[in-house]
Design a protein around this motif. Structure first.
Motif, PDB file in Angstrom:
ATOM      1  N   PRO A  25     -21.608 -39.641  80.617  1.00 13.86           N
ATOM      2  CA  PRO A  25     -21.405 -41.579  80.494  1.00 13.86           C
ATOM      3  C   PRO A  25     -22.520 -41.367  79.865  1.00 13.86           C
ATOM      4  N   ILE A  26     -22.903 -43.017  79.498  1.00 10.83           N
ATOM      5  CA  ILE A  26     -23.217 -43.213  78.234  1.00 10.83           C
ATOM      6  C   ILE A  26     -23.926 -44.705  79.252  1.00 10.83           C
ATOM      7  N   PRO A  27     -25.149 -44.937  78.783  1.00 11.20           N
ATOM      8  CA  PRO A  27     -26.207 -45.448  78.781  1.00 11.20           C
ATOM      9  C   PRO A  27     -25.460 -47.616  78.477  1.00 11.20           C
ATOM     10  N   PRO A  28     -25.521 -47.600  79.876  1.00  5.68           N
ATOM     11  CA  PRO A  28     -24.327 -48.629  79.863  1.00  5.68           C
ATOM     12  C   PRO A  28     -24.685 -50.331  78.557  1.00  5.68           C
ATOM     13  N   TYR A  29     -24.089 -50.882  77.742  1.00  3.00           N
ATOM     14  CA  TYR A  29     -25.812 -51.335  77.192  1.00  3.00           C
ATOM     15  C   TYR A  29     -25.163 -53.393  77.371  1.00  3.00           C
ATOM     16  N   GLY A  30     -24.012 -53.429  78.118  1.00  2.00           N
ATOM     17  CA  GLY A  30     -23.569 -54.751  77.933  1.00  2.00           C
ATOM     18  C   GLY A  30     -24.767 -54.483  79.375  1.00  2.00           C
ATOM     19  N   ILE A  31     -24.424 -54.074  79.842  1.00  2.76           N
ATOM     20  CA  ILE A  31     -26.083 -54.705  81.640  1.00  2.76           C
ATOM     21  C   ILE A  31     -26.814 -54.593  80.856  1.00  2.76           C
ATOM     22  N   ALA A  32     -27.655 -53.700  79.863  1.00  2.00           N
ATOM     23  CA  ALA A  32     -28.800 -53.878  79.425  1.00  2.00           C
ATOM     24  C   ALA A  32     -28.881 -54.522  78.545  1.00  2.00           C
ATOM     25  N   SER A  33     -28.183 -55.475  78.046  1.00  2.00           N
ATOM     26  CA  SER A  33     -28.205 -56.118  77.555  1.00  2.00           C
ATOM     27  C   SER A  33     -28.596 -58.006  78.140  1.00  2.00           C
ATOM     28  N   LEU A  34     -27.777 -58.211  79.171  1.00  2.00           N
ATOM     29  CA  LEU A  34     -27.815 -59.203  79.587  1.00  2.00           C
ATOM     30  C   LEU A  34     -29.105 -58.358  80.727  1.00  2.00           C
ATOM     31  N   ALA A  35     -29.868 -57.837  80.843  1.00  3.43           N
ATOM     32  CA  ALA A  35     -30.978 -57.859  81.942  1.00  3.43           C
ATOM     33  C   ALA A  35     -31.725 -57.744  80.777  1.00  3.43           C
ATOM     34  N   SER A  37     -31.202 -60.515  77.885  1.00  2.00           N
ATOM     35  CA  SER A  37     -32.039 -61.955  78.155  1.00  2.00           C
ATOM     36  C   SER A  37     -32.790 -62.229  79.786  1.00  2.00           C
ATOM     37  N   LEU A  38     -32.281 -61.767  80.770  1.00  3.98           N
ATOM     38  CA  LEU A  38     -32.609 -62.110  81.994  1.00  3.98           C
ATOM     39  C   LEU A  38     -33.951 -62.381  81.916  1.00  3.98           C
ATOM     40  N   ILE A  39     -34.689 -61.508  81.577  1.00  2.38           N
ATOM     41  CA  ILE A  39     -35.982 -60.714  81.202  1.00  2.38           C
ATOM     42  C   ILE A  39     -36.975 -62.019  80.606  1.00  2.38           C
ATOM     43  N   GLU A 122     -18.889 -64.500  94.692  1.00  2.00           N
ATOM     44  CA  GLU A 122     -19.032 -65.930  94.975  1.00  2.00           C
ATOM     45  C   GLU A 122     -18.515 -66.040  93.475  1.00  2.00           C
ATOM     46  N   TYR A 123     -19.226 -65.917  92.042  1.00  2.56           N
ATOM     47  CA  TYR A 123     -19.079 -66.366  91.000  1.00  2.56           C
ATOM     48  C   TYR A 123     -18.607 -65.073  89.595  1.00  2.56           C
ATOM     49  N   VAL A 124     -17.971 -65.991  88.996  1.00  2.00           N
ATOM     50  CA  VAL A 124     -17.249 -64.693  87.782  1.00  2.00           C
ATOM     51  C   VAL A 124     -17.702 -64.765  86.961  1.00  2.00           C
ATOM     52  N   ILE A 125     -17.981 -64.381  85.940  1.00  2.00           N
ATOM     53  CA  ILE A 125     -18.180 -65.370  84.614  1.00  2.00           C
ATOM     54  C   ILE A 125     -17.698 -64.039  83.540  1.00  2.00           C
ATOM     55  N   ARG A 126     -16.309 -64.871  83.060  1.00  2.00           N
ATOM     56  CA  ARG A 126     -15.685 -65.056  81.923  1.00  2.00           C
ATOM     57  C   ARG A 126     -16.335 -65.149  80.327  1.00  2.00           C
ATOM     58  N   GLY A 127     -15.783 -64.018  79.657  1.00  2.00           N
ATOM     59  CA  GLY A 127     -16.413 -64.164  78.749  1.00  2.00           C
ATOM     60  C   GLY A 127     -17.631 -63.231  78.576  1.00  2.00           C
ATOM     61  N   GLU A 128     -18.622 -63.198  77.167  1.00  2.00           N
ATOM     62  CA  GLU A 128     -20.038 -63.140  76.733  1.00  2.00           C
ATOM     63  C   GLU A 128     -20.072 -63.628  78.200  1.00  2.00           C
ATOM     64  N   GLY A 129     -21.555 -62.666  78.332  1.00  2.00           N
ATOM     65  CA  GLY A 129     -22.248 -63.227  79.894  1.00  2.00           C
ATOM     66  C   GLY A 129     -23.801 -63.597  79.171  1.00  2.00           C
ATOM     67  N   GLU A 130     -24.432 -62.675  77.857  1.00  2.00           N
ATOM     68  CA  GLU A 130     -25.986 -63.603  78.277  1.00  2.00           C
ATOM     69  C   GLU A 130     -26.325 -64.979  78.828  1.00  2.00           C
ATOM     70  N   LEU A 174     -30.555 -63.050  67.564  1.00  2.00           N
ATOM     71  CA  LEU A 174     -31.498 -63.851  68.165  1.00  2.00           C
ATOM     72  C   LEU A 174     -31.572 -63.429  69.726  1.00  2.00           C
ATOM     73  N   LEU A 175     -30.337 -62.181  69.926  1.00  2.00           N
ATOM     74  CA  LEU A 175     -30.554 -61.398  71.016  1.00  2.00           C
ATOM     75  C   LEU A 175     -31.629 -60.924  70.856  1.00  2.00           C
ATOM     76  N   PRO A 176     -32.093 -60.431  72.268  1.00  2.00           N
ATOM     77  CA  PRO A 176     -33.166 -59.760  72.598  1.00  2.00           C
ATOM     78  C   PRO A 176     -32.169 -58.219  72.711  1.00  2.00           C
ATOM     79  N   PHE A 177     -33.439 -56.570  72.174  1.00  2.00           N
ATOM     80  CA  PHE A 177     -33.294 -55.553  72.259  1.00  2.00           C
ATOM     81  C   PHE A 177     -32.387 -55.148  73.586  1.00  2.00           C
ATOM     82  N   PRO A 178     -31.906 -54.456  74.328  1.00  2.00           N
ATOM     83  CA  PRO A 178     -31.111 -54.347  74.949  1.00  2.00           C
ATOM     84  C   PRO A 178     -32.430 -53.582  76.369  1.00  2.00           C
ATOM     85  N   ALA A 179     -32.564 -53.972  77.727  1.00  3.74           N
ATOM     86  CA  ALA A 179     -33.392 -53.149  78.485  1.00  3.74           C
ATOM     87  C   ALA A 179     -33.764 -52.095  78.808  1.00  3.74           C
TER      88      ALA A 179
END
Length: 485
Positions: A25-35, A37-39, A122-130, A174-179
């Motif tokens: 396994p490798i660290p999940p880049y997409g999830i860490a990037s979403l995190a 942006s949420l933070i 309840e929800y689905v986000i299509r495409g890039e999610g940040e 402009l996106l923050p670095f992954p968390a």
């Protein structure tokens, strides 16, 4: 709002068969990037990576419930559909409060209405999610309407409601670095097949893909190709080194560098920051772009490993999937890598439409001729969202009753069925040739000695791999003998 982001665990026994022992396994880049942006937007975020942690099913369910999250986001790829559906159903049943789920990634993007209509989420986000995920969290926290959250599909009183996707943001700088701080990076083992003996952190320099290979669905997540600046990518490398004390990174772009001058500019940035010799990295390149002019400045800046999509040793097969490359370009790319002393990983595909036993043998011979350090022979899979799936017609047989079948290494001992089999071949024969190609490439004195010398594959893993290959070959031969009898 309190948000839990989940990288789910799928059934590796079915999806990878005996090769699950080598799955790193490798660290999940997409999830860490979403995190991240949420933070940045003011939300409280937690990440659980079930794929890396490998918890039991009960532990997975408890992690969702005990998080006390207001919203649970799960990354959904096709092979994980069954596992995610079971996980969500169990969590809803056992929780003493209502749970709200949002799904994202490729499969969720393609099947958004079905997933909402069936009540999976309840929800689905299509495409890039940040951007959309942050806006969804903001609206839910404030109790506001969701009608104008771009790219959102959600449950309405009269069925799923589908909001339009707006133009993708073009300035990725402009996106923050992954968390990465939200993950225990010690849970990610080394990547020996890439020639690395320590944790390899993912890096991303671009999104989208300008190419049109018929077996790839990446464009469904956003067809517009965009790149970060070389300076921003160098900023990320320096941040990973300074913040976490790590020295190994791997680009997860469809192709890096994204343009020919980018590599020079990026290498200059690393040099100016005094990072040469402190970092090393891997990348994936098309063979028509892997030449000395592109590779040499990157090699001088720390590039050690190049992954190349050779796909096939038959030019007609390559042309049929719109790969846009030639056999001779593959040879030149390997020659350039060898000249620079780079570790090479070659990707090949077996079982594309029109494939025959003769073309499969050509691919195996070509892999031996190229002599890359590592070769991977994937079975062709017509993934949802690919041109390959849309164009199959009568060129083979399809079986899609289980999403686990959408795997290049699907292996169910009770069912030999594959998701796709070209005309003139059987599922058992195709799987036999996959093992045979691996055997022909790896079980050579020259290759065994190379791996022992470089430490790419340990003697223990060699023994496991030998057993898995031999088992696959014997199974295929038995099936052929039974048919003859």
């Amino acid at each position: 709002m309190k948000i839990l982001l989940v990288n789910p665990l799928c059934d590796l026994r079915l999806i990878c068969g005996g090769y699950r022992h080598f799955h790193t396994p490798i660290p999940p880049y997409g999830i860490a990037s979403l995190a991240a942006s949420l933070i940045q937007a003011g939300h409280e975020v937690q990440i659980v990576d079930h794929f890396a942690d490998r918890p039991s099913f009960d532990q997975q369910v408890r992690s969702l419930i005990e998080s006390e999250a207001d919203l649970i986001g799960i990354s959904l790829l096709t092979t994980a559909v069954g596992a995610v559906q079971r996980l969500i159903a169990a969590a809803r049943q056992r929780a003493d409060r209502p749970l709200r789920f949002v799904l994202g990634n490729l499969h969720a993007t393609l099947f958004h209405e079905q997933l909402v209509h069936s009540g999976v989420a309840e929800y689905v986000i299509r495409g890039e999610g940040e951007g959309p995920l942050c806006e969804l969290a903001d609206r839910l926290a404030a109790g506001e309407a969701l009608e104008d959250v771009a790219g959102l599909t959600y449950a309405g009183p009269d069925g799923p409601r589908v909001n339009p996707v707006v133009q993708q943001a073009t300035d990725l700088d402009l996106l923050p670095f992954p968390a990465w701080n939200l993950l225990d990076l010690n849970n990610y083992r080394s990547a020996p097949l890439l020639g690395f003996d320590d944790i390899a952190i993912p890096a991303l320099a671009s999104r989208g893909c300008p190419f049109h290979c018929s077996f790839c669905a990446q464009r469904e997540m956003g067809a517009e190709f965009r790149a970060l600046s070389p300076q921003r990518v160098a900023d990320y490398f320096q941040w990973v080194h300074d913040e976490f004390g790590l020295r190994t990174l791997g680009f997860i772009d469809a192709c890096f560098p994204p343009r020919r001058d980018f590599g020079n500019l990026f290498a200059d940035e690393l040099r100016q920051r005094g990072l040469i010799g402190k970092l090393r990295f891997a990348t994936e390149l098309r063979v028509d772009q892997a030449d000395i002019e592109v590779l040499q400045p990157l090699a001088e800046a720390g590039l050690t490993t190049v992954m190349l999509g050779f796909e096939s040793g038959d030019q007609q097969v390559l042309d049929s999937v719109h790969k846009g490359q030639t056999i001779e370009q593959s040879r030149r790319a390997m020659a350039a890598c060898k000249q620079l002393g780079l570790h090479t990983v070659g990707f090949f595909i077996i079982g594309l439409p029109g494939e025959t036993e003769a073309t499969i043998r050509s691919t195996a011979r070509f892999a031996v001729e190229l002599d890359c350090d590592i070769a991977k022979f994937n079975l062709a899979v017509p993934y949802p969202g690919t041109e390959l799936l849309q164009s199959l017609g009568e060129r083979g047989t399809m079986s899609s009753d289980r999403f686990e079948r959408f795997s290049s290494w699907y292996d169910d001992p009770d069912d030999q069925g594959l998701i796709f089999v070209p005309q003139g071949l059987s599922a058992r024969r195709l799987k036999f040739f996959q093992h045979w190609a691996m055997w022909r490439f790896y079980v050579r004195p020259r290759m065994i000695l190379r791996h022992l010398r470089l430490g790419i594959i340990t003697p223990k893993n060699m023994a496991i791999g030998f057993y898995v290959l031999l088992e696959g070959l014997i199974s295929g031969l038995r099936g052929r003998l039974r048919r003859k009898i």
